[in-house]
Design an enzyme around this catalytic site. Sequence first.
Site, PDB file in Angstrom:
ATOM      1  N   CYS A   1       0.963  -1.357  -0.087  1.00  0.00           N
ATOM      2  CA  CYS A   1       0.101   0.056  -0.134  1.00  0.00           C
ATOM      3  C   CYS A   1       0.807   1.266  -0.229  1.00  0.00           C
ATOM      4  O   CYS A   1       1.494   1.432   0.696  1.00  0.00           O
ATOM      5  CB  CYS A   1      -0.843   0.021   1.066  1.00  0.00           C
TER       6      CYS A   1
ATOM      7  N   LYS B   1      -9.579  -9.669   5.246  1.00  0.00           N
ATOM      8  CA  LYS B   1      -9.356  -8.687   6.298  1.00  0.00           C
ATOM      9  C   LYS B   1      -9.588  -9.567   7.704  1.00  0.00           C
ATOM     10  O   LYS B   1     -10.714 -10.033   7.682  1.00  0.00           O
ATOM     11  CB  LYS B   1     -10.164  -7.557   6.187  1.00  0.00           C
TER      12      LYS B   1
ATOM     13  N   VAL C   1      -6.397   0.419   5.264  1.00  0.00           N
ATOM     14  CA  VAL C   1      -4.941   1.058   5.968  1.00  0.00           C
ATOM     15  C   VAL C   1      -4.436   2.113   5.182  1.00  0.00           C
ATOM     16  O   VAL C   1      -4.616   2.605   4.241  1.00  0.00           O
ATOM     17  CB  VAL C   1      -4.029  -0.466   5.677  1.00  0.00           C
TER      18      VAL C   1
ATOM     19  N   SER D   1      -3.855   8.582   5.851  1.00  0.00           N
ATOM     20  CA  SER D   1      -2.597   8.734   5.727  1.00  0.00           C
ATOM     21  C   SER D   1      -2.267  10.016   6.181  1.00  0.00           C
ATOM     22  O   SER D   1      -1.030  10.325   6.767  1.00  0.00           O
ATOM     23  CB  SER D   1      -1.899   8.144   4.317  1.00  0.00           C
TER      24      SER D   1
HETATM   25  N1  LIG Z   1      -7.498   8.109   1.607  1.00  0.00           N
HETATM   26  C1  LIG Z   1      -6.797   6.762   2.294  1.00  0.00           C
HETATM   27  C2  LIG Z   1      -6.808   5.708   1.258  1.00  0.00           C
HETATM   28  C3  LIG Z   1      -5.933   4.304   1.867  1.00  0.00           C
HETATM   29  C4  LIG Z   1      -6.307   3.381   1.011  1.00  0.00           C
HETATM   30  O1  LIG Z   1      -6.812   3.314  -0.276  1.00  0.00           O
HETATM   31  N2  LIG Z   1      -5.707   2.034   1.509  1.00  0.00           N
HETATM   32  C5  LIG Z   1      -6.114   0.744   0.671  1.00  0.00           C
HETATM   33  C6  LIG Z   1      -4.772   0.201   0.491  1.00  0.00           C
HETATM   34  S1  LIG Z   1      -3.769   0.931  -0.173  1.00  0.00           S
HETATM   35  C7  LIG Z   1      -7.030  -0.066   1.462  1.00  0.00           C
HETATM   36  O2  LIG Z   1      -6.710  -0.256   2.636  1.00  0.00           O
HETATM   37  N3  LIG Z   1      -7.952  -0.622   0.877  1.00  0.00           N
HETATM   38  C8  LIG Z   1      -8.851  -1.837   1.498  1.00  0.00           C
HETATM   39  C9  LIG Z   1     -10.167  -1.328   1.102  1.00  0.00           C
HETATM   40  O3  LIG Z   1     -10.580  -0.327   0.604  1.00  0.00           O
HETATM   41  O4  LIG Z   1     -11.144  -2.343   1.334  1.00  0.00           O
HETATM   42  C10 LIG Z   1      -5.780   7.092   3.121  1.00  0.00           C
HETATM   43  O5  LIG Z   1      -5.096   8.277   2.462  1.00  0.00           O
HETATM   44  O6  LIG Z   1      -5.123   6.689   4.064  1.00  0.00           O
END
Ligand SMILES: N[C@@H](CCC(=O)N[C@@H](CS)C(=O)NCC(=O)O)C(=O)O
Length: 233
Positions: free
Chosen positions: A14, A41, A54, A67
Site C-alpha cells: 500500500c 481482512k 490501511v 494517511s
Molecule cells: N485515503 C486513504 C486511502 C487508503 C487506501 O486506499 N488504502 C487501501 C490500500 S492501499 C485499502 O486499505 N484498501 C482496502 C479497502 O478499500 O477495502 C489514506 O490516505 O489513508
Amino acid sequence: MNRPRYTLISHSLCPYVQRAVITLEEKGVEYERIDIDLANKPEWFVKLSPLGRVPVLMVDDQLLFESMVITEYLNEVTPGDLHSQQALIKAQHRSWIEFGSALLADIGGLYNAPDKAAFLQKTLVIAARLQQLEHTLQSNRYFSGDQFLLVDAVYGTVFRYFDIIETYLLTDIFAGFPKLTQWRKTLAERPSVAQAVTPDYADQLTVFLLKRGSYLSSLIAEQHCAGRQLGVQ
Ligand SMILES: N[C@@H](CCC(=O)N[C@@H](CS)C(=O)NCC(=O)O)C(=O)O
C-alpha cells in the site's frame, strides 16, 4: 512523560502505508508494523478500522486513520519538520499531495484497464499528469529544494510503481521530463523511501498485477511467463 507506543497497521504494497512508514523513518521514531491481508481482512481489523482501510496508526490505545492525518500528526509530535515553515508553501505542498493521490488512482485505473484501448487512454492521462508535475517542480533534487518533505514522501511511493510497470507502457513515459527523472532517482535512493517496502516488493507487486485479470496482467504474463515463475496459477 513516557513516549507513546506506535503500531502501524499496514499492507505490504500500500502506497498510503508507505507515506506513514517514510515519515516514521525520517523522524527516527520506533514503531511496530503489522501487515494484514486486505483480500481477507482479519476480524479484529474490520472492527478497528472505521473505513476498513490501511494505514491505521495506534498511538498507545488511541486510533488514527487516513494517511494524511497520520503523517501530519507524526510530523507535529516528533522533532524536526517535514513541512515548509511558510503557510502558503505548506498549503501548496498539501495540494500536490492530493495530486499524488489522484495519480495513484490513475495508476490503479491503468493496471485494472480491461483492454488495450482503456490501457492506452490511462497511459495518456498519466503522461499528462507527469507533465503537469514537471512544470511545477522547482528543483531536481526534492520537490521544492534541498530538503526532503512530506510531499516528497508521497511521490517516492508513486514513482515506485513505474519501476515495475514502465516496461509495459509501450512508451518511455518519463522521456522529456528531466526534472522528474532526476527527482525520481533521488527519491528512490533515499533510505526511508527505499526501506518503506520489503526486498521482495517487486515480486509481490508483479503477482498482484498478474491477478488483476487486466490488459496489463496479460502483458506481464506474455512477456515474462511470470505466472509460472512467480507461482501464480
Ligand atoms: N485515503 C486513504 C486511502 C487508503 C487506501 O486506499 N488504502 C487501501 C490500500 S492501499 C485499502 O486499505 N484498501 C482496502 C479497502 O478499500 O477495502 C489514506 O490516505 O489513508
